[in-house]
Write a protein that holds these residues in place. Structure first.
Motif, mmCIF file in Angstrom:
data_model
loop_
_atom_site.group_PDB
_atom_site.id
_atom_site.type_symbol
_atom_site.label_atom_id
_atom_site.label_comp_id
_atom_site.label_asym_id
_atom_site.label_seq_id
_atom_site.Cartn_x
_atom_site.Cartn_y
_atom_site.Cartn_z
ATOM 1 N N TYR A 189 -73.611 -20.365 -5.305
ATOM 2 C CA TYR A 189 -74.741 -20.798 -6.137
ATOM 3 C C TYR A 189 -76.034 -20.784 -5.318
ATOM 4 O O TYR A 189 -75.967 -20.881 -4.099
ATOM 5 N N THR A 190 -77.162 -20.731 -5.945
ATOM 6 C CA THR A 190 -77.508 -20.152 -7.240
ATOM 7 C C THR A 190 -78.229 -18.852 -6.906
ATOM 8 O O THR A 190 -79.226 -18.884 -6.173
ATOM 9 N N VAL A 191 -77.777 -17.726 -7.430
ATOM 10 C CA VAL A 191 -78.208 -16.410 -6.969
ATOM 11 C C VAL A 191 -78.848 -15.643 -8.126
ATOM 12 O O VAL A 191 -78.205 -15.410 -9.144
ATOM 13 N N ASN A 192 -80.123 -15.270 -7.921
ATOM 14 C CA ASN A 192 -80.856 -14.593 -8.988
ATOM 15 C C ASN A 192 -81.394 -13.220 -8.602
ATOM 16 O O ASN A 192 -81.627 -12.385 -9.470
ATOM 17 N N ALA A 193 -81.623 -12.983 -7.315
ATOM 18 C CA ALA A 193 -82.195 -11.703 -6.878
ATOM 19 C C ALA A 193 -81.133 -10.608 -6.913
ATOM 20 O O ALA A 193 -80.043 -10.789 -6.356
ATOM 21 N N PRO A 194 -81.406 -9.469 -7.559
ATOM 22 C CA PRO A 194 -80.406 -8.400 -7.664
ATOM 23 C C PRO A 194 -79.858 -7.943 -6.311
ATOM 24 O O PRO A 194 -78.650 -7.701 -6.181
ATOM 25 N N GLU A 195 -80.723 -7.855 -5.293
ATOM 26 C CA GLU A 195 -80.246 -7.397 -3.985
ATOM 27 C C GLU A 195 -79.289 -8.401 -3.351
ATOM 28 O O GLU A 195 -78.310 -8.023 -2.704
ATOM 29 N N GLU A 196 -79.561 -9.700 -3.568
ATOM 30 C CA GLU A 196 -78.662 -10.718 -3.021
ATOM 31 C C GLU A 196 -77.339 -10.732 -3.787
ATOM 32 O O GLU A 196 -76.268 -10.900 -3.192
ATOM 33 N N LEU A 197 -77.407 -10.532 -5.075
ATOM 34 C CA LEU A 197 -76.187 -10.438 -5.875
ATOM 35 C C LEU A 197 -75.311 -9.288 -5.377
ATOM 36 O O LEU A 197 -74.099 -9.426 -5.223
ATOM 37 N N GLN A 198 -75.941 -8.164 -5.102
ATOM 38 C CA GLN A 198 -75.205 -6.997 -4.619
ATOM 39 C C GLN A 198 -74.588 -7.264 -3.250
ATOM 40 O O GLN A 198 -73.429 -6.911 -2.984
ATOM 41 N N GLN A 199 -75.339 -7.897 -2.373
ATOM 42 C CA GLN A 199 -74.848 -8.201 -1.030
ATOM 43 C C GLN A 199 -73.632 -9.134 -1.079
ATOM 44 O O GLN A 199 -72.642 -8.933 -0.361
ATOM 45 N N LEU A 200 -73.713 -10.151 -1.919
ATOM 46 C CA LEU A 200 -72.613 -11.111 -2.016
ATOM 47 C C LEU A 200 -71.363 -10.460 -2.597
ATOM 48 O O LEU A 200 -70.253 -10.735 -2.137
ATOM 49 N N ARG A 201 -71.560 -9.609 -3.581
ATOM 50 C CA ARG A 201 -70.395 -8.921 -4.130
ATOM 51 C C ARG A 201 -69.751 -8.032 -3.069
ATOM 52 O O ARG A 201 -68.525 -7.965 -2.954
ATOM 53 N N ALA A 202 -70.585 -7.379 -2.264
ATOM 54 C CA ALA A 202 -70.056 -6.517 -1.200
ATOM 55 C C ALA A 202 -69.311 -7.331 -0.148
ATOM 56 O O ALA A 202 -68.359 -6.839 0.470
ATOM 57 N N LEU A 203 -69.725 -8.576 0.054
ATOM 58 C CA LEU A 203 -69.049 -9.453 1.020
ATOM 59 C C LEU A 203 -67.675 -9.901 0.529
ATOM 60 O O LEU A 203 -66.857 -10.369 1.318
#
Length: 235
Positions: A204-218
């Motif tokens: 939580y809490t994630v709104n930026a598309p680039e951060e969303l992508q990074q977290l999914r990749a992790l």
């Protein structure tokens, strides 16, 4: 908290509070219409009701003032929670959701909140809601422990702001299924430890598309976001 079939769970934060007033029926319905897999709502127990409200005070999200607990239920019902929305109760929210998505209920108060939520969910489960469609979470771990004793069939999520000394062990000790952690403390070792213990790791809490992508990749399992459509756009 069953994982979404794509392996990445999108949890609408306080509904979809990037689009509508947080913790209102409009925000919840917006999150569902946008395609969120779960909605997260905050509840506080006061004057015989479970109110959807994050802050202990009314000032930020309503036209009221002071502590929520300083007002009667009747007075709270008259407040504007944004755009003419009322402060809903947990049963009103669940009646709106109608099993369309999973529900993450965060216990925000500790004055009988766990017992009151358990009583409500017990009734909904008796009426046909699967227990696994709920996730009850809290930063207040004694309240989570109390809830587990009252309704053990409902999954738990441990909320934590930081990296626990025992990694994900804090969630295992409570018999939780998920560890929900702040984005600023995401650590690949914590993710690995959670997965080794059979836990989901949500951020939580994630709104930026680039951060969303990074977290999914992790390899995190899910995110809480004010904008569910941004996380869903990752595919």
């Amino acid at each position: 908290m069953p994982a979404n079939t794509c392996g990445f769970t999108v949890i609408g934060h306080r509904g979809a509070c990037g689009h509508a007033p947080e913790n209102t029926l409009l925000s919840i319905d917006t999150a569902i219409r946008l395609g969120a897999h779960y909605v997260e709502i905050d509840v506080q127990h006061h004057d015989g009701e479970l109110w959807l409200m994050h802050d202990l005070t009314l000032d930020r999200t309503t036209n009221g003032k002071g502590l929520l607990t300083a007002h009667t239920a009747a007075a709270l019902r008259r407040l504007d929670a944004g755009g003419g929305e009322i402060i809903p109760t947990l049963p009103e929210a669940l009646d709106l959701i109608e099993q369309r998505v999973g529900v993450n209920i965060e216990l925000k108060s500790w004055n009988g909140c766990a017992a009151a939520v358990a009583a409500v969910l017990r009734d909904y489960i008796a009426d046909g809601w699967p227990a696994e469609r709920f996730l009850v979470s809290s930063f207040h771990l004694p309240e989570l422990w109390e809830f587990k004793q009252l309704l053990p069939e409902v999954p738990l999520g441990v909320l934590y702001c930081g990296v626990p000394l025992d990694w994900a062990g804090i969630a295992t000790e409570l018999g939780a299924v998920a560890l929900n952690i702040s984005a600023e403390f995401v650590d690949p070792r914590l993710i690995a430890d959670a997965h080794a213990r059979g836990l989901q790791l949500n951020v939580y809490t994630v709104n930026a598309p680039e951060e969303l992508q990074q977290l999914r990749a992790l390899g995190v399992d899910g995110v809480f976001t004010d904008y569910p459509e941004r996380a869903l756009a990752l595919g």
